[in-house]
Write a protein that holds these residues in place. Structure first.
Motif: not given
Lengths: 223, 223
Positions: B111-122
């Motif tokens: 969940v943390l990785r997904r949150m980081f990626e969604a926020h910063f990457g997308e």
């Protein structure tokens, strides 16, 4: 500093050992900086039946069982702990699940003490939903929430995770104490040993080995 | 061995620093014996409004803001991390509460990785219930449970407890890493430093200082 304590609710040495630890902690100069976390350890994980302790001891030890629990009772009473040998023993999974709920609600210590006292001191059951609701509410938990948790499988994973961590640390018996993630103490040791362990663990606490190069603070991020 | 990592979801150095730590961990011989726990750190605790990052940076740094986030973006991309400078920033309390739920469900890392990626990457939002449900479900959480937690105040205490522990440890910025309860590492350090810190922390792991005298095991209690 954090202290983690693995115990089971029906384990006499956990009842005695945690009380000794608490006395040591009460006399520790930095007690307000110590966070105690209670971890789950089921001595008899699959257990679902309940039976009188004397019968259980006789089944396990035969003739040797006579007077066994009386000796522990005498020792417990000598340390100011109420102890009844006519209590029953049963499965503790649900009680452990409630201790995880209690931790989230900030009353884990209170609930554990109440469970120990109810079980050992008052020969009360911790093995039915009704009994657990009663004890949990006495220690400050909300009856409806306790019922909801008991009805669901909530905190089962948390109990299992604690148990796995105990094996990983090599603990095969309880009580088991880990101070500051490093100092392990096994068994109901004398209060003086706990006091010394607290001092030792405190003496070399976390140090920051690397200062922040790239970090964010309330007032902004380095760039 | 346990590694605790304090971070905030909108902190670029946390996004980068945790990725570096994970690379170091992936190359660590005892990685299967390392438990990573993510701890909550809100950089802007009371925040409820959402605004574009460029506007926030200009309000904070004036002319100096120009190109600031672009530099971080370049560095992040150089390490294989997607990074968009057109994202928004908002309050992260609810996201942190979900990370506590995720820990109980065994998917905190995901969940943390997904949150980081969604926020910063997308450049996706983590600041509304709808957005959080979407991201959390992508990482394996149950939609209904996520909604229930978001609607309640659940895990608020856990977030506050993490924050308090960070102050107690003297961490005033994130990311902040504590290895084995003892070695603190502050900031997005190079992967090599994390690798070294893992080796050092591993080298002197918990030892049992006192053997069990009075304890209970699966096969019975000492008496």
């Amino acid at each position: 500093m954090r202290v983690e304590i693995w115990s089971d609710l029906v384990c006499p040495w956990c009842y005695i050992g945690t009380a000794r630890f608490e006395r040591a902690l009460a006399g520790f100069a930095h007690r307000d900086d110590v966070e105690v976390v209670h971890r789950s350890f089921e001595l008899d994980p699959g257990r679902s039946h309940t039976e009188p302790v004397p019968a259980m001891l006789t089944a396990k030890y035969g003739a040797r069982a006579a007077g066994m629990d009386d000796q522990v009772a005498e020792l417990a009473r000598g340390e100011g702990l109420a102890y009844r040998t006519d209590r029953e023993v049963g499965g503790t999974l649900d009680a452990h699940r409630l201790l995880h709920l209690a931790r989230e609600r900030g009353v884990q210590h209170e609930v554990l003490r109440r469970m120990f006292e109810a079980h050992f001191g008052e020969a009360r059951s911790l093995f039915t939903a009704e009994a657990l609701v009663e004890v949990a509410v006495e220690a400050g938990l909300d009856a409806d929430e306790v019922k909801r948790v008991l009805d669901s499988g909530e905190y089962l994973d948390a109990v299992r995770a604690d148990q796995r961590e105990a094996s990983r640390l090599g603990a095969n018996g309880v009580p088991f104490f880990v101070l500051d993630g490093r100092y392990g103490v096994s068994g109901a040791q004398p209060e003086e040993l706990f006091a010394k362990a607290l001092e030792t663990a405190w003496a070399d606490r976390p140090v920051t080995v690397a200062d922040d190069v790239d970090a964010c603070r309330a007032d902004g991020c380095s760039a």
